[in-house]
Design a protein around this motif. Structure first.
Motif, PDB file in Angstrom:
ATOM      1  N   PRO A   9       7.040 -38.744  60.524  1.00 60.06           N
ATOM      2  CA  PRO A   9       7.953 -39.657  59.834  1.00 60.06           C
ATOM      3  C   PRO A   9       8.846 -38.898  58.859  1.00 60.06           C
ATOM      4  N   VAL A  10       9.790 -39.599  58.284  1.00 63.17           N
ATOM      5  CA  VAL A  10      10.802 -38.982  57.422  1.00 63.17           C
ATOM      6  C   VAL A  10      10.930 -39.765  56.118  1.00 63.17           C
ATOM      7  N   VAL A  11      11.028 -39.026  55.014  1.00 62.82           N
ATOM      8  CA  VAL A  11      11.430 -39.610  53.731  1.00 62.82           C
ATOM      9  C   VAL A  11      12.724 -38.928  53.311  1.00 62.82           C
ATOM     10  N   VAL A  12      13.781 -39.706  53.157  1.00 61.98           N
ATOM     11  CA  VAL A  12      15.060 -39.200  52.669  1.00 61.98           C
ATOM     12  C   VAL A  12      15.046 -39.315  51.149  1.00 61.98           C
ATOM     13  N   GLY A  48      13.574 -46.627  61.295  1.00 58.47           N
ATOM     14  CA  GLY A  48      12.912 -47.934  61.207  1.00 58.47           C
ATOM     15  C   GLY A  48      11.584 -47.787  60.527  1.00 58.47           C
ATOM     16  N   ALA A  49      10.501 -48.104  61.229  1.00 55.31           N
ATOM     17  CA  ALA A  49       9.173 -48.070  60.622  1.00 55.31           C
ATOM     18  C   ALA A  49       8.752 -46.670  60.228  1.00 55.31           C
ATOM     19  N   GLY A  50       9.356 -45.638  60.827  1.00 59.52           N
ATOM     20  CA  GLY A  50       8.976 -44.265  60.518  1.00 59.52           C
ATOM     21  C   GLY A  50       9.871 -43.589  59.502  1.00 59.52           C
ATOM     22  N   TRP A  51      10.770 -44.343  58.870  1.00 61.23           N
ATOM     23  CA  TRP A  51      11.707 -43.736  57.917  1.00 61.23           C
ATOM     24  C   TRP A  51      11.680 -44.479  56.576  1.00 61.23           C
ATOM     25  N   ALA A  52      11.761 -43.691  55.498  1.00 65.14           N
ATOM     26  CA  ALA A  52      11.864 -44.233  54.143  1.00 65.14           C
ATOM     27  C   ALA A  52      13.015 -43.546  53.423  1.00 65.14           C
ATOM     28  N   VAL A  53      13.538 -44.185  52.404  1.00 60.88           N
ATOM     29  CA  VAL A  53      14.564 -43.587  51.555  1.00 60.88           C
ATOM     30  C   VAL A  53      14.159 -43.828  50.109  1.00 60.88           C
ATOM     31  N   ALA A  54      14.254 -42.785  49.292  1.00 64.51           N
ATOM     32  CA  ALA A  54      13.891 -42.890  47.876  1.00 64.51           C
ATOM     33  C   ALA A  54      14.835 -42.009  47.074  1.00 64.51           C
TER      34      ALA A  54
END
Length: 407
Positions: free
Chosen positions: A171-174, A255-261
């Motif tokens: 997964p990815v966190v931006v 989507g479900a595998g990506w977040a942004v903070a």
């Protein structure tokens, strides 16, 4: 017999033995502090801890030595050199005090722009065929094929699991920086790579890939992550960045595998991007952001945002204002983590208003208020460390016991 004329000698200025002894004592103390600092740094100057007591004490000692140098210097050249030394010492001490307040640079290497020991080129990272131990950080240039945004290089962190064969889809966190700032802020003051390494060590080498793109194009610009005068930043973050990251690192789909903070400006950006693009980001983290896109530093100044960011369009501003969006839609798939210091008035007021509105809109909300916390990197870095287990669990990495505070 003619007497030789008497010569009148100017009285020799009295020496100041006490001040000279004090100067020698301070010089000896400075030498001791240098040895202590060198030992703590393990012999590598770049690892010198510039927020610890010995380094601060050394700067104070050098400042006092510079003052004594000005007082004791008699000849003009020496006095001029002493004054220059005093000015340099004052500037260094002021810069160190400012850095200590924000907890931005932690080591001398970070402050002078030294590349971290775990940083590689993107080609080296992608060509690795063995586990390097900790995660790896690399600068990357994200092609702005759709947006045309003139972005500075992004930073990417990949965890140890990235080097497994077969390579897992992670997964990815931006992570978005603030203004003034750069993507490197998340590596330096934000401690993002260290935090992810700690998480990965407890989860079999698995952690999200961290992508830290540029959001402003320059150090002092303020795009608020919208398509505006700075460039088509929202398009860059929602089209160019995901396209490059998924193709280059074979990540989980958006989507479900990506977040942004994000922190500060980046925190406001994160919630706006998640609300406007809920099929792209299912999770967000707002760390000390304002109530929405703002051209200034207050929540109430919406007029300047309308004028400077949206070309005078009230409708465009409303379409990016979290409170307005939350009142008009429901977001049953979204999860959001809010964290702020209670000594940071405007972001704290924004969080107090947005948290109940987000809950009413169906968002799974976690919220933390840090007692005595200001608008500093110790709050920002702690917010990422606190929220990462919960984010990772939402992103598909099993994380038993991940907490979701309700403050």
């Amino acid at each position: 017999m003619t007497r030789a004329p008497e010569r009148h000698h100017r009285a020799v200025p009295r020496r100041r033995p006490l001040l000279r002894r004090a100067a020698w004592g301070l010089a000896a103390l400075a030498a001791v502090l240098v040895v202590v600092i060198a030992v703590e740094a393990g012999g590598d100057p770049g690892d010198t801890a510039i927020t610890d007591v010995p380094f601060g004490a050394l700067l104070v000692v050098l400042l006092l030595l510079a003052v004594l140098g000005v007082v004791l210097a008699r000849r003009p050249v020496r006095r001029a050199l002493a004054v220059v030394g005093l000015v340099v010492a004052l500037l260094l001490t002021a810069a160190a005090a400012l850095n200590l307040h924000f907890e931005y640079y932690l080591t001398l290497g970070q402050a002078v722009g030294q590349d971290p020991s775990d940083e590689e080129t993107i080609d080296e990272l992608l060509s690795r065929d063995s586990d390097p131990g900790p995660g790896v950080v690399a600068p990357v240039t994200v092609p702005a094929r759709v947006s045309g945004f003139a972005a500075r290089p992004a930073m990417v962190y990949v965890p140890p699991a990235f080097f497994a064969r077969p390579r897992p889809a992670l997964p990815v966190v931006v992570l978005l920086h603030g203004t003034p700032g750069t993507p490197q802020d998340w590596i330096d003051g934000g401690l993002a790579a260290q935090t992810a390494d700690t998480f990965a060590a407890a989860h079999g080498g698995r952690a999200p890939i961290l992508v830290m793109p540029d959001v402003n194009g320059s150090t002092d610009a303020d795009s608020e992550c919208v398509d505006g005068p700075v460039g088509r930043v929202e398009t860059y973050l929602t089209q160019d960045v995901p396209a490059y990251v998924t193709a280059t690192f074979a990540t989980r789909p958006t989507g479900a595998g990506w977040a942004v903070a994000g922190l500060s400006e980046g925190g406001s950006c994160a919630i706006v991007l998640a609300l406007r693009h809920p099929t792209l980001f299912h999770t967000f983290g707002d760390f000390s952001g304002l109530a929405g896109p703002r051209a200034g530093d207050t929540n109430a100044d919406t007029a300047s945002a309308v004028t400077q960011l949206f070309g005078g369009s009230q409708a465009a501003f409303a379409a990016h204002e979290p409170a307005t969006i939350l009142a008009s839609k429901r977001f049953g798939q979204l999860g959001g983590w809010f964290q702020v210091g209670d000594a940071d008035p405007e972001p704290a007021a924004a969080q107090a208003a947005l948290v109940p509105e987000a809950r009413r809109a169906g968002i799974a909300v976690c919220s933390v208020v840090v007692p005595g916390g200001g608008h500093t990197f110790d709050v920002f870095s702690a917010a990422f460390a606190d929220s990462l287990p919960w984010m990772a669990a939402r992103l598909g990495i099993p994380t038993p016991g991940a907490a979701c505070p309700q403050q």
